[in-house]
Write a protein that holds these residues in place. Structure first.
Motif, PDB file in Angstrom:
ATOM      1  N   ARG A  36      45.760  34.071  37.972  1.00 54.59           N
ATOM      2  CA  ARG A  36      46.383  32.950  38.564  1.00 54.59           C
ATOM      3  C   ARG A  36      47.272  33.364  39.516  1.00 54.59           C
ATOM      4  N   SER A  37      48.225  34.599  39.136  1.00 56.41           N
ATOM      5  CA  SER A  37      49.123  34.929  40.195  1.00 56.41           C
ATOM      6  C   SER A  37      48.612  35.217  41.190  1.00 56.41           C
ATOM      7  N   ASN A  38      47.431  35.715  41.770  1.00 54.60           N
ATOM      8  CA  ASN A  38      46.793  35.907  42.937  1.00 54.60           C
ATOM      9  C   ASN A  38      45.999  34.793  43.323  1.00 54.60           C
ATOM     10  N   ASP A  39      46.044  33.692  42.706  1.00 53.81           N
ATOM     11  CA  ASP A  39      45.179  32.527  43.040  1.00 53.81           C
ATOM     12  C   ASP A  39      43.588  32.761  43.334  1.00 53.81           C
ATOM     13  N   LEU A  40      43.145  33.306  42.290  1.00 57.47           N
ATOM     14  CA  LEU A  40      41.693  33.753  42.443  1.00 57.47           C
ATOM     15  C   LEU A  40      40.826  32.800  41.983  1.00 57.47           C
ATOM     16  N   ALA A  41      39.871  32.411  42.527  1.00 56.57           N
ATOM     17  CA  ALA A  41      38.650  31.720  41.938  1.00 56.57           C
ATOM     18  C   ALA A  41      37.693  32.143  41.362  1.00 56.57           C
ATOM     19  N   ALA A  42      36.890  31.451  40.274  1.00 54.77           N
ATOM     20  CA  ALA A  42      36.096  31.941  39.323  1.00 54.77           C
ATOM     21  C   ALA A  42      35.231  33.091  40.256  1.00 54.77           C
ATOM     22  N   GLU A  43      34.709  32.946  41.246  1.00 53.79           N
ATOM     23  CA  GLU A  43      33.727  33.837  41.909  1.00 53.79           C
ATOM     24  C   GLU A  43      34.470  34.928  42.797  1.00 53.79           C
ATOM     25  N   ASP A  44      35.660  34.956  43.014  1.00 51.15           N
ATOM     26  CA  ASP A  44      36.619  35.914  43.699  1.00 51.15           C
ATOM     27  C   ASP A  44      36.643  37.230  42.853  1.00 51.15           C
ATOM     28  N   ARG A  45      36.356  38.251  43.634  1.00 50.73           N
ATOM     29  CA  ARG A  45      36.432  39.656  43.155  1.00 50.73           C
ATOM     30  C   ARG A  45      37.993  39.660  42.827  1.00 50.73           C
ATOM     31  N   ILE A  46      38.241  40.481  41.379  1.00 49.08           N
ATOM     32  CA  ILE A  46      39.351  40.673  40.725  1.00 49.08           C
ATOM     33  C   ILE A  46      40.238  41.625  41.584  1.00 49.08           C
ATOM     34  N   PHE A  47      39.218  42.834  41.983  1.00 45.02           N
ATOM     35  CA  PHE A  47      40.024  43.943  42.752  1.00 45.02           C
ATOM     36  C   PHE A  47      39.052  44.018  43.851  1.00 45.02           C
ATOM     37  N   SER A  48      39.418  43.632  44.914  1.00 40.73           N
ATOM     38  CA  SER A  48      38.719  43.521  46.311  1.00 40.73           C
ATOM     39  C   SER A  48      38.883  44.922  47.111  1.00 40.73           C
ATOM     40  N   VAL A  49      38.758  46.089  46.416  1.00 39.72           N
ATOM     41  CA  VAL A  49      38.834  47.209  47.059  1.00 39.72           C
ATOM     42  C   VAL A  49      37.541  48.168  46.567  1.00 39.72           C
ATOM     43  N   THR A  50      37.373  49.413  47.218  1.00 41.79           N
ATOM     44  CA  THR A  50      36.086  50.087  46.759  1.00 41.79           C
ATOM     45  C   THR A  50      36.289  50.948  45.450  1.00 41.79           C
ATOM     46  N   PRO A  51      35.167  51.111  44.857  1.00 44.21           N
ATOM     47  CA  PRO A  51      35.314  52.106  43.858  1.00 44.21           C
ATOM     48  C   PRO A  51      36.229  53.407  43.939  1.00 44.21           C
ATOM     49  N   ARG A  52      36.088  53.993  44.952  1.00 45.86           N
ATOM     50  CA  ARG A  52      36.866  55.307  45.615  1.00 45.86           C
ATOM     51  C   ARG A  52      38.193  54.965  45.334  1.00 45.86           C
ATOM     52  N   ARG A  53      38.690  53.838  46.005  1.00 50.12           N
ATOM     53  CA  ARG A  53      39.949  53.516  45.798  1.00 50.12           C
ATOM     54  C   ARG A  53      40.707  53.097  44.592  1.00 50.12           C
ATOM     55  N   LEU A  54      39.781  52.657  43.569  1.00 49.85           N
ATOM     56  CA  LEU A  54      40.093  52.773  42.116  1.00 49.85           C
ATOM     57  C   LEU A  54      40.228  54.091  41.749  1.00 49.85           C
ATOM     58  N   GLN A  55      39.478  54.879  41.849  1.00 49.00           N
ATOM     59  CA  GLN A  55      39.557  56.246  41.289  1.00 49.00           C
ATOM     60  C   GLN A  55      40.693  56.807  41.684  1.00 49.00           C
ATOM     61  N   MET A  56      41.180  56.546  43.189  1.00 43.31           N
ATOM     62  CA  MET A  56      42.580  57.234  43.552  1.00 43.31           C
ATOM     63  C   MET A  56      43.667  56.617  43.069  1.00 43.31           C
ATOM     64  N   LEU A  57      43.602  55.340  42.643  1.00 38.88           N
ATOM     65  CA  LEU A  57      44.555  54.532  42.047  1.00 38.88           C
ATOM     66  C   LEU A  57      44.800  55.043  40.474  1.00 38.88           C
ATOM     67  N   VAL A  58      43.952  55.284  39.646  1.00 39.03           N
ATOM     68  CA  VAL A  58      43.924  56.052  38.452  1.00 39.03           C
ATOM     69  C   VAL A  58      44.641  57.545  38.675  1.00 39.03           C
ATOM     70  N   ALA A  59      44.038  58.274  39.757  1.00 40.78           N
ATOM     71  CA  ALA A  59      44.709  59.734  39.972  1.00 40.78           C
ATOM     72  C   ALA A  59      46.211  59.543  40.185  1.00 40.78           C
ATOM     73  N   ASP A  60      46.626  58.667  41.043  1.00 40.28           N
ATOM     74  CA  ASP A  60      48.058  58.555  41.290  1.00 40.28           C
ATOM     75  C   ASP A  60      48.947  58.078  40.210  1.00 40.28           C
ATOM     76  N   VAL A  61      48.355  57.225  39.370  1.00 38.71           N
ATOM     77  CA  VAL A  61      49.129  56.845  38.319  1.00 38.71           C
ATOM     78  C   VAL A  61      49.176  57.998  37.261  1.00 38.71           C
ATOM     79  N   ALA A  62      48.230  58.812  37.107  1.00 40.72           N
ATOM     80  CA  ALA A  62      48.146  60.132  36.205  1.00 40.72           C
ATOM     81  C   ALA A  62      49.221  61.226  36.723  1.00 40.72           C
TER      82      ALA A  62
END
Length: 747
Positions: free
Chosen positions: A93-119
């Motif tokens: 809701r905060s990002n005004d996403l429709a039902a068919e919109d991707r929740i995370f509009s990034v690549t899988p590699r970018r998501l892996q790097m996001l977890v590594a940064d948090v760690a």
């Protein structure tokens, strides 16, 4: 560090919470939770949409996430904890996403790097170097350990929800069972089995919960839905029953106001808010009305709205039970339509009976019209009725009878297209002054008629039908009604019947009045219209026709017996052959100065038109293009209507003269005396012997030879006396007695 080697290397609960605390953004925390609490891979996160989330249980709410397929890896279904689902909705809701919109509009590699940064951030923040090497795979194994060890979830379910191909990856998390655990697990082996396993005769096993029963009932039909709203009326929980009924997926409707299910006019009227407020005030509320599917189509529904409160009595939302009752309303509407149709037929039938009684009691033309209007307007079928007696020469109304409405108010009600239109509609849809031979009066209908009638508003439908008898049109009958769907095919047929019925009644009272009248009006009419066969033939062939007798064969057919002079019958017959109105003809007798001929005339003719208007044709002579017709009508007959009706079919007609006269009445004694004067003694004797001897009975009691023998004469002589005697008898009946001497001299 890698956590796939041994179970003792799995993240602890405190380490996992440290990772969440180290997340600086809402997205980072959500990615960590989806990996560690749902078991999703980065590649799966990259393709995830809100529409993949589905509510499968209402109370308490439970959710699943339909993980899409990635490459060769098939899609699967994972469990979505309620707290994670709530955070996921808030993020969408905060990002005004429709039902068919991707929740995370990034690549899988970018998501892996996001977890590594948090760690790495967690390792520095909490001075725990071991956290720096945590990956998304370690979070998935944390999910497996928590599910299998801490929550004792079925391993097969964990394997399916986490997307593992075999149990080998989960083997390190299965602890070695103790002796007590082994004995307890096989305790069921020692218990008796079969139907008598307990004293009550009932089988052991878990009871079916009320929640399961509700889910089964909702799943059994797509016409029921159970929806949960928050305290402001927004959809908070969604399930398959709501999706089946309304067509929305959970990702499309959760967080949307309940007014989405209402039609626009109800929303503008404030119906959704009013319904929720009433439910709170009355601790529950039941209503019904139109609701709207996702595709915009409407359906009739009943709703039961119950407010939800916590243990302290605080309002926390609403439970809404919706039932699609469209089929019931459709069945009800069909029954109501059938009932209305039957009531309309009953009303029409009553009106027809009242009309028949009114016609039977009418004594003249005007009374027929007045009582017809009164009978129809007093019925349940029509509000108003009026009759226009039309003048065809100048197309204006000479007389108007009305009931339920003043004659002067009719002009404000009649539509413009009727003002100058003739009174009869023929089969091709056009309008004509009179129907063709054997034509059925057609009904002309005007819909959506609105008019102010002296303060009373009329909004409805009008119908008009001509009043006809054969070729004669006496005017038009109009009726008005406010009934919906009025004047269907069956009702039009009924009005057509009324048009003929009233036309017949007018003709009948005219003829009856003529027969019963002591005084008559003798009319002399000249017709020079070449639409008449005999007028045209006398003009073209310079001949003369004199009418001997006119015999009606049917409503539109007459048999003419004429005396022809001035041209041979063959010439007249040649012309008759080409005339469609002459059905048959023949030569009957030849005289020294002329011929006696017979014609069968079908359709319009001056004599037929006059007859239909109640005139008895006494004599007619057609000579060199002019027909001089003499007729009699009742003293109170409307001569203007008669002449206008004649001119409608034969415009070149005019009244030459008229006079009133006493009707000549011949008594039975005078008839008998006149007959005796005409018969010879031998003719009268032959007729008496044949009559009393049974010669005219059937079967005959005496033959001609027996009667002749009794009289002492030959059979041919008897036949000669009988034929002449019968001729004189019929001539005395059909001819004017005063003209007997003249008729005798001409034969």
């Amino acid at each position: 560090m890698s956590l796939e080697a041994a179970a003792d290397a799995v993240l602890s609960r405190r380490q996992y919470e440290s990772l969440l605390d180290a997340a600086e953004t809402y997205r980072e925390a959500l990615v960590v939770r989806l990996c560690g609490e749902v078991g999703l891979r980065p590649a799966e996160l990259a393709g995830l949409t809100i529409g993949d989330v589905e509510q499968v249980r209402m109370d308490p709410p439970r959710y699943l996430v339909r993980v899409p397929s990635i490459g060769e890896r098939e899609g699967r279904t994972s469990y979505l904890p309620t707290t994670v689902e709530r955070e996921l909705r808030r993020y969408a809701r905060s990002n005004d996403l429709a039902a068919e919109d991707r929740i995370f509009s990034v690549t899988p590699r970018r998501l892996q790097m996001l977890v590594a940064d948090v760690a790495k951030r967690a390792a520095d923040l909490f001075d725990t170097p071991s956290l720096a090497d945590v990956s998304s795979g370690d979070l998935r194994h944390y999910f497996a350990h928590r599910s299998l060890v801490d929550h004792d979830v079925n391993p097969r379910i964990v394997k399916s929800a986490g997307g593992w191909q075999s149990f080998e990856a989960l083997e390190p998390y299965f602890p070695q069972p103790s002796d007590v655990e082994i004995v307890d697990a096989f305790d069921t082996v020692e218990r008796p089995s079969g139907p008598d396993r307990n004293r009550s005769g009932s089988r052991s096993g878990p009871m079916v919960s009320d929640d399961s029963v509700i889910r089964l009932l909702l799943a059994a039909s797509d016409r029921y839905a159970l929806i949960r709203l928050d305290e402001d009326g927004y959809v908070e929980r969604w399930n398959r029953s709501g999706a089946s009924l309304f067509g929305y997926r959970a990702g499309e409707i959760v967080g949307t106001h309940v007014s989405t299910f209402y039609p626009d006019e109800a929303v503008e009227d404030g119906a959704p808010e009013r319904t929720l407020a009433t439910a709170v005030e009355e601790s529950g509320y039941e209503t019904e009305g139109w609701r709207v599917h996702k595709d915009g189509s409407r359906f009739r529904a009943t709703e039961v709205i119950s407010p939800l409160r916590n243990d302290r009595g605080r309002h926390r939302g609403y439970a809404v039970f919706v039932r699609d009752v469209s089929t019931h309303y459709e069945a009800l509407e069909a029954i109501e339509a059938e009932r209305d149709a039957l009531e309309r037929q009953i009303a029409i039938g009553r009106g027809q009976r009242a009309l028949t009684r009114a016609l039977l009691g009418s004594t003249d033309h005007g009374e027929v019209e007045t009582r017809t209007c009164e009978a129809l307007a007093s019925s349940e079928a029509y509000e108003f009725a009026w009759i226009d007696r039309t003048t065809f020469t100048d197309r204006h109304s000479e007389w108007r009878a009305a009931a339920g409405i003043g004659p002067g108010a009719v002009d404000r009600l009649v539509p413009d297209e009727w003002v100058d239109a003739p009174t009869t509609e023929v089969d091709d849809g056009s309008l004509d002054a009179a129907p063709t031979d054997d034509a059925t009066p057609m009904v002309n209908v005007a819909t959506e008629v609105s008019s102010d009638l002296g303060g009373d508003r009329f909004d409805g439908t009008l119908a008009r039908v001509s009043l006809s008898y054969g070729d004669t049109v006496y005017g038009s009958l109009s009726v008005a009604t406010t009934r919906p769907n009025a004047f269907d095919g069956e009702e039009r047929q009924w009005l057509e019947t009324i048009g003929r019925q009233v036309g017949y009644a007018i003709t009948a009272v005219r003829r009856r009045n003529l027969l019963l009248s002591d005084r008559v009006v003798e009319l002399e009419i000249a017709c020079r219209d070449e639409e008449s066969f005999f007028v045209a033939a006398s003009q073209e062939l310079e001949c003369r026709f004199e009418l001997d007798s006119l015999v009606p064969v049917s409503e539109s057919t007459q048999l003419y017996y004429l005396r022809l002079e001035g041209t041979p019958p063959a010439d007249v017959f040649d012309r008759a052959e080409a005339d469609p109105g002459i059905a048959d003809y023949r030569l009957i007798e030849t005289y020294e100065d002329g011929w006696r001929v017979e014609f069968v005339v079908e359709g319009s003719s001056p004599t037929l038109t006059l007859t239909e208007y109640g005139v008895t044709v006494v004599d007619a002579v057609f000579d060199t293009g002019t027909a001089m017709v003499t007729g009699e009508c009742a003293a109170d007959a409307d001569l203007r209507t008669i002449l206008n009706g004649l001119r409608a079919a034969f415009p070149a007609s005019e009244l030459i003269g008229k006079r009133e006269a006493e009707r000549t009445v011949q008594t039975a004694r005078e008839f008998r005396e006149g007959l005796e004067d005409r018969l010879t003694d031998r003719q009268e004797a032959a007729l008496r012997a044949a009559y009393f001897g049974g010669y005219y009975d059937w079967p005959r009691e005496s033959t001609a030879e027996e009667v002749a023998d009794a009289m002492g004469i030959s059979s041919p002589t008897l036949h000669n006396h009988l034929r002449k005697g019968q001729h004189e008898l019929l001539r005395t009946f059909f001819d004017d007695p005063a003209e007997g001497a003249v008729g005798e001299s001409t034969r």
